[in-house]
Design an enzyme around this catalytic site. Structure first.
Site, PDB file in Angstrom:
ATOM      1  N   SER A   1      71.850  17.948  37.743  1.00 40.13           N
ATOM      2  CA  SER A   1      72.157  18.207  36.340  1.00 40.13           C
ATOM      3  C   SER A   1      70.865  18.379  35.527  1.00 40.13           C
ATOM      4  O   SER A   1      70.073  19.270  35.822  1.00 40.13           O
ATOM      5  CB  SER A   1      73.049  17.089  35.792  1.00 40.13           C
ATOM      6  OG  SER A   1      73.604  17.445  34.550  1.00 40.13           O
TER       7      SER A   1
ATOM      8  N   ASP B   1      82.984  23.243  36.593  1.00 45.13           N
ATOM      9  CA  ASP B   1      81.784  22.720  35.931  1.00 45.13           C
ATOM     10  C   ASP B   1      81.270  23.792  34.981  1.00 45.13           C
ATOM     11  O   ASP B   1      81.097  24.952  35.384  1.00 45.13           O
ATOM     12  CB  ASP B   1      80.729  22.391  36.995  1.00 45.13           C
ATOM     13  CG  ASP B   1      79.413  21.882  36.419  1.00 45.13           C
ATOM     14  OD1 ASP B   1      79.344  21.612  35.201  1.00 45.13           O
ATOM     15  OD2 ASP B   1      78.446  21.737  37.195  1.00 45.13           O
TER      16      ASP B   1
ATOM     17  N   HIS C   1      81.622  18.608  37.694  1.00 42.80           N
ATOM     18  CA  HIS C   1      80.261  18.197  37.376  1.00 42.80           C
ATOM     19  C   HIS C   1      80.061  16.702  37.645  1.00 42.80           C
ATOM     20  O   HIS C   1      80.855  15.871  37.230  1.00 42.80           O
ATOM     21  CB  HIS C   1      79.921  18.492  35.918  1.00 42.80           C
ATOM     22  CG  HIS C   1      78.461  18.277  35.624  1.00 42.80           C
ATOM     23  ND1 HIS C   1      77.500  19.189  35.974  1.00 42.80           N
ATOM     24  CD2 HIS C   1      77.799  17.227  35.068  1.00 42.80           C
ATOM     25  CE1 HIS C   1      76.313  18.724  35.635  1.00 42.80           C
ATOM     26  NE2 HIS C   1      76.463  17.533  35.094  1.00 42.80           N
TER      27      HIS C   1
END
Length: 406
Positions: free
Chosen positions: A188, A346, A376
């Protein structure tokens, strides 16, 4: 009877709060609903505390994370775990006991929107222990500074400083790391930092040691288009909602959160924003960079007129150090072999897919690992209490790729 009735009402209310319509293909939807209900509760509590002036919303969330997730460094018979520092940046080191004399090395940057989390969280501790054991590798999990106290480029500078130290002769020799087998990785926001580090250090000819591979886990890589197909498709899919990602970007770049609606409308990247050149726009032109099956029926949202002053107010929006997708092809071409994980459900899916395509176009060997049922953050939920099946699958495949390529 009254107790039963009250219990039924409370149960119904809880079910109503927890239930969220999810796409049919997402992995283990009820687990994701429960996780999302927990996250939403904490987010709402933090918003209330922020509105009342008690403290910044991020501080509330990080206190919860520290209370629930952060654990002490504890060694095991297989892995020695210590808290140290790399280039002055706090770092947790996972050193496998026994095995080969010279070991592989991985520097890892955790996720959390540049504002939340820690490499000392239980989820990252589990991940790094498994990597250390399975790969017979030294894993260094970096605790870079966080927003709102630190804003761009502070996190980037921490990542660069830690990575330079990681690649130094002193550190490599101290931990018996093979200089030919080193990797930069992250998930991320940590994937963003890992990509930025790979670009910067791969182009630094003064370095004697370079990364052999880069491994990016559902990375966030640009902030100019909040209407890519994945942002449109997954804007209401947990755990990373589209408005939350826009807020993370503004916190990271030191922008006023009142600009959030402008970002969400793509007003900040309208055609009357003269500082965004046609060349820059081409680097995130998803109509050319994404395959048909990902573009689907979605259409670009590109305003003729918008709010052209936003980029001047938040210059980090077009800074390649913050948005690695905007890098020149020559810079991308010097970066190492890459692994890019993406998840169908995501908002950041297309950031990763476009980056993989641009790396390939620049001549870099890329493994694009896509999870049709992924969401995600799934990889760090591979362990209890969630025990995500797609999380476990993705983690095992990520480690397998490192084993085969590092």
């Amino acid at each position: 009877m009254r107790l039963r009735l009250a219990g039924a009402v409370l149960l119904s209310a809880a079910a109503y709060y927890v239930y969220l319509p999810l796409p049919s293909g997402v992995s283990e939807p009820w687990k994701l609903m429960l996780l999302d209900a927990l996250f939403r509760s904490f987010m709402k509590a933090s918003d209330v505390a922020h509105a009342m002036g008690v403290c910044h919303r991020v501080h509330v969330l990080n206190r919860v994370v520290s209370w629930v997730e952060v654990i002490e460094a504890r060694s095991s018979p297989a892995v020695n775990v210590t808290d140290s520092a790399l280039g002055g940046v706090p770092t947790r080191v996972f050193h496998p006991i026994g095995g080969e004399k010279l070991k592989r090395g991985v520097i890892y940057f955790h996720g959390g929107g540049w504002a939340l989390g820690s490499g000392r969280m239980r989820s990252y501790d589990h991940l790094c222990r498994k990597m250390a054991e399975d790969l017979d590798a030294v894993i260094m999990s970096v605790d870079y500074r966080l927003a709102p106290e630190a804003v761009f480029p502070d996190q980037y500078h921490d990542a660069i400083a830690a990575s330079r130290a990681f690649l130094s002769t002193e550190v490599l020799e101290h931990y018996s790391i093979d200089p030919e087998r080193v990797c930069v990785s992250g998930d991320s926001a940590g994937g963003n930092l890992a990509a930025a580090v790979a670009q910067k250090l791969s182009s630094d000819d003064t370095l004697k040691v370079k990364f052999k591979v880069q491994a990016l886990i559902y990375p966030v890589l640009q902030a100019l288009d909040f209407h890519t197909p994945s942002y449109q498709q997954n804007q209401a899919v947990p755990i990373l909602y589209r408005p939350v990602m826009a807020r993370f970007w503004l916190q990271y770049l030191g922008g006023n959160t009142s600009l959030e609606p402008l970002l969400l409308a793509n007003n900040h990247s309208s055609l009357d924003e003269s500082s965004i050149s046609a060349e820059t726009r081409s680097k995130l032109n998803w109509t050319a960079l994404l395959p048909t099956e990902r573009r689907k029926h979605f259409r670009p949202v590109l305003k003729e007129t918008g709010s052209p002053g936003v980029v001047g107010e938040v210059p980090g929006l077009t800074d390649v150090r913050a948005s690695p997708l905007l890098a020149e092809q020559g810079v991308l071409g010097r970066t190492p072999k890459a692994y890019v994980m993406t998840c169908e459900f995501d908002v950041l899916r297309d950031d990763g897919l476009m980056y993989a395509r641009r790396l390939q176009d620049a001549g870099v060997t890329v493994t694009s690992d896509h999870y049709e049922d992924g969401f995600h953050g799934c990889m760090v939920f591979a362990y209890l209490p969630m025990m995500s099946s797609v999380g476990r699958r993705s983690m095992n495949n990520y480690i397998r790729w490192l084993d085969q390529n590092l």
